[in-house]
Scaffold this active site. Structure first.
Site, PDB file in Angstrom:
ATOM      1  N   GLU A   1     -11.054  -0.810  -3.310  1.00 27.74           N
ATOM      2  CA  GLU A   1     -10.324  -0.044  -2.225  1.00 27.74           C
ATOM      3  C   GLU A   1      -9.226   0.760  -3.002  1.00 27.74           C
ATOM      4  O   GLU A   1      -9.016   0.878  -4.146  1.00 27.74           O
ATOM      5  CB  GLU A   1      -9.844  -1.199  -1.268  1.00 27.74           C
ATOM      6  CG  GLU A   1      -8.747  -2.150  -1.950  1.00 27.74           C
ATOM      7  CD  GLU A   1      -8.374  -3.453  -1.066  1.00 27.74           C
ATOM      8  OE1 GLU A   1      -9.194  -3.809  -0.021  1.00 27.74           O
ATOM      9  OE2 GLU A   1      -7.512  -4.341  -1.501  1.00 27.74           O
TER      10      GLU A   1
ATOM     11  N   ASP B   1       0.733  -1.229   0.006  1.00 23.66           N
ATOM     12  CA  ASP B   1       0.081   0.005   0.073  1.00 23.66           C
ATOM     13  C   ASP B   1       0.790   1.167   0.029  1.00 23.66           C
ATOM     14  O   ASP B   1       0.662   2.321   0.780  1.00 23.66           O
ATOM     15  CB  ASP B   1      -0.939   0.082   0.991  1.00 23.66           C
ATOM     16  CG  ASP B   1      -1.631  -1.012   1.395  1.00 23.66           C
ATOM     17  OD1 ASP B   1      -1.751  -2.004   0.611  1.00 23.66           O
ATOM     18  OD2 ASP B   1      -1.852  -1.707   2.759  1.00 23.66           O
TER      19      ASP B   1
END
Length: 316
Positions: free
Chosen positions: A207, A37
Site C-alpha cells: 500500500e 499516512d
C-alpha cells in the site's frame, strides 16, 4: 525577596529567548497528536503536511493539516475537510494527497474502506481556493468506486509529471494502479492501449504509493508488511517512466527497536534551493500498543552517487 524574584524572572525570560533562538529542529514527532499516512507538499514558500487522523475507523471523519515555513514550527489547520462536506463518506477517511492546478487545490482522499464493488465509497476529491481549505466535495460522488486490477481504491497519490500531465497512483490489497487524470480532474483519460487503470505493482508492494522525479528518473516508493506489525517498512524502485516497469531495489525505512515501531506510509519533500530531500512518515512510539497510536515524523533523505537511496535512520 522581590529583587530576587525579579532576577529569577529575568533569567527565565533570557533562558526562554535563548532556547527559542537555538531551536533548529522540530523534533520527532514534528507536531503533537496521533496522525498517520502523511503527505508532505510544498506550495510557494510553505510546506504542508496532510495526514490521516489516526483513530478507530468510525472516528476518522475529518482531516487536519499542518503548515510551516521552516520545517521547525508548525501551524495546525483543524478540520479542513470532514464528512459534513462529503455526503457519501461516513468513516475511514484516509491518506490525503493534495495537488495545485489553475489556482485551485485538489484534495484526493479515501473513504469508507470499501471491501467490494457493491459498497459505497472509494477515492474522492475535494477542492478549495487555499491549501488550508476549507475543502468541499468536488464531484458529489467518488472518483473511483470500484476495484480495478484487484486494487482496493485507497491510498491515492496525485503525481504531476514534468510535462504537466497529472496521474493518480493508488491501491491497497497488494495491487497498485496508475491512471491519467483529465484536465479538470473529473475523470480519467485512457492510455494508448485503451486501458484506463494500468497496474504497476512491484514485488512486495502492499500500500501507500509515492512517486517523485530526480535527475530525470522516476522514483516509485511504497509500504510493505502489515501496518500494525513490526515488518511495516518502505521500499522503492527506479524507472525511466511513471509506468515503470518498476523492479524493487530494497527497503530504506523500517522500525528501530530503540526508537519506534511501525515506520511506514510516507511521502517525500524536496526543497530545491537547499537541494535537500526529506521523508515524511508515521511511526508508533515504543510506549504504545494501540494500533492507532501513530505519529508523524520527518528525516532527511540522502542519495548515493549512483542515485540509489541510502537507508534512513530514525531519530528523535
Amino acid at each position: 525577596m522581590r529583587k530576587l524574584l525579579g532576577l529569577l524572572l529575568i533569567a527565565g525570560l533570557v533562558h526562554s529567548a535563548s532556547a527559542q533562538k537555538k531551536k533548529t529542529h522540530a523534533g520527532n514527532p514534528v507536531f503533537p497528536g496521533w496522525y498517520a499516512d502523511p503527505e508532505g507538499v510544498v506550495f510557494g514558500k510553505e510546506i504542508w503536511i496532510y495526514p490521516t487522523f489516526s483513530a478507530p475507523y468510525e472516528k476518522q471523519v475529518y482531516f487536519d493539516a499542518f503548515s510551516s515555513t521552516d520545517l521547525v514550527t508548525w501551524k495546525k489547520h483543524p478540520r479542513i475537510l470532514d464528512t459534513a462536506a462529503v455526503k457519501w463518506a461516513r468513516r475511514a477517511m484516509w491518506a490525503p494527497s493534495v495537488i495545485q492546478k489553475n489556482n485551485k487545490y485538489f484534495f484526493f482522499f479515501g473513504a469508507n474502506d470499501i471491501q467490494s464493488d457493491q459498497e459505497e465509497g472509494g477515492i474522492g476529491v475535494a477542492v478549495a481556493d487555499r491549501p488550508g481549505g476549507p475543502f468541499k466535495d468536488y464531484l458529489g460522488k467518488p472518483l473511483i468506486d470500484k476495484f480495478h486490477n484487484k486494487a482496493q481504491p485507497i491510498d491515492q497519490f496525485a503525481f504531476k509529471d514534468k510535462d504537466g500531465t497529472c496521474y493518480l497512483i493508488y491501491g491497497g490489497w497488494k495491487h497498485c494502479n496508475i491512471a491519467r487524470l483529465n484536465d479538470d480532474f473529473t475523470g480519467f483519460v485512457p492510455f494508448a492501449d485503451g486501458t484506463t487503470f494500468k497496474e504497476i505493482t512491484p514485488e512486495k508492494y502492499v500500500e501507500g504509493p509515492c512517486m517523485f522525479v530526480k535527475d530525470g528518473k522516476y522514483y516509485f516508493m511504497w509500504s510493505e508488511g502489515g501496518w500494525t506489525g513490526p515488518d511495516y517498512s518502505v521500499a522503492y524502485a527506479i524507472a525511466d517512466s511513471p509506468m515503470g516497469p518498476f523492479k524493487r531495489i530494497g527497503r530504506i525505512l523500517q522500525q528501530d527497536p530503540a526508537i519506534a515501531t511501525g515506520a511506514g506510509h510516507h511521502s517525500v519533500i524536496h526543497l530545491p534551493k537547499q537541494n535537500k530531500w526529506y521523508i515524511v512518515y508515521h511511526r508508533r512510539p515504543l510506549t504504545e500498543t494501540d494500533r492507532n497510536a501513530r505519529e508523524t515524523c520527518i528525516e532527511e533523505m540522502h542519495f548515493e552517487k549512483d542515485g540509489t537511496i541510502k537507508p534512513v535512520t530514525l531519530t528523535k
